[in-house]
Design an enzyme around this catalytic site. Sequence first.
Site, PDB file in Angstrom:
ATOM      1  CE1 TYR A 103      -0.750   6.658  16.806  1.00 49.36           C
ATOM      2  CE2 TYR A 103      -0.013   4.943  15.311  1.00 49.36           C
ATOM      3  CZ  TYR A 103       0.240   5.810  16.341  1.00 49.36           C
ATOM      4  OH  TYR A 103       1.485   5.830  16.928  1.00 49.36           O
ATOM      5  CG  ASN A 126      -0.036   8.263  27.278  1.00 51.72           C
ATOM      6  OD1 ASN A 126      -0.501   8.608  28.353  1.00 51.72           O
ATOM      7  ND2 ASN A 126       0.361   7.022  27.045  1.00 51.72           N
ATOM      8  CB  CYS A 134       0.678   5.515  23.690  1.00 53.11           C
ATOM      9  SG  CYS A 134       2.133   5.947  24.644  1.00 53.11           S
ATOM     10  CG  HIS A 135       3.797   0.269  24.750  1.00 54.31           C
ATOM     11  ND1 HIS A 135       3.251   0.775  25.921  1.00 54.31           N
ATOM     12  CD2 HIS A 135       3.719  -1.080  24.846  1.00 54.31           C
ATOM     13  CE1 HIS A 135       2.876  -0.247  26.689  1.00 54.31           C
ATOM     14  NE2 HIS A 135       3.149  -1.381  26.057  1.00 54.31           N
ATOM     15  CD  GLU A 161       2.884  -4.739  26.681  1.00 54.13           C
ATOM     16  OE1 GLU A 161       2.173  -4.845  25.659  1.00 54.13           O
ATOM     17  OE2 GLU A 161       2.879  -3.727  27.406  1.00 54.13           O
TER      18      GLU A 161
END
Length: 178
Positions: A103, A126, A134-135, A161
């Site tokens: 952040y 979001n 945002c993850h 991912e």
Amino acid sequence: MKFPPNTVQSRFESPLGRITLAATDDALVGVFFDQQAHMPEVNHWPVADEHPILLQAQAELTEYFAGQRRTFEVPLDLSSGTPFQQAVWQALLAIPCAATTSYGAISAKIGKPAAVRAVGGAVGRNPVSIIVPCHRLVGANGSLTGYAGGLPRKTALLQLEGAAPSLFSESVSTPSLF
């Protein structure tokens, strides 16, 4: 958040639960897991299952969940947020698949290094989950932190991912993608 009056929606089942997609004539404006935090009221949006933007978004998300897509091409409209929120959401789009950042790094990137909490608030709101990633945000110490869709979903997305395995706590129950 204020969405355009011509917003329409469709829903589909993902490996992580039901998702509502929202679009205008030209762009995707929302991707929401059922019961996620800060989800707008969607019942007044007409259902448009054959809308081309919604079909494209669903196809791209399906490919993503199958491990066949790492970037998205569906056009986005992020104008539902404040200028600050929009700046944060644009910065999130620059985080590559399988990477994470903090952040604080996003705060610095948008030129507001002291606005870490405000960045957290913008991230939580979001409107385009997964596609605006945002993850991929973690705490300053590298730990997994909140996610509007829930930490188990955040963990599952990062695992899908191929993000660093050191991020994952065994105490978080992760839904299976298969």
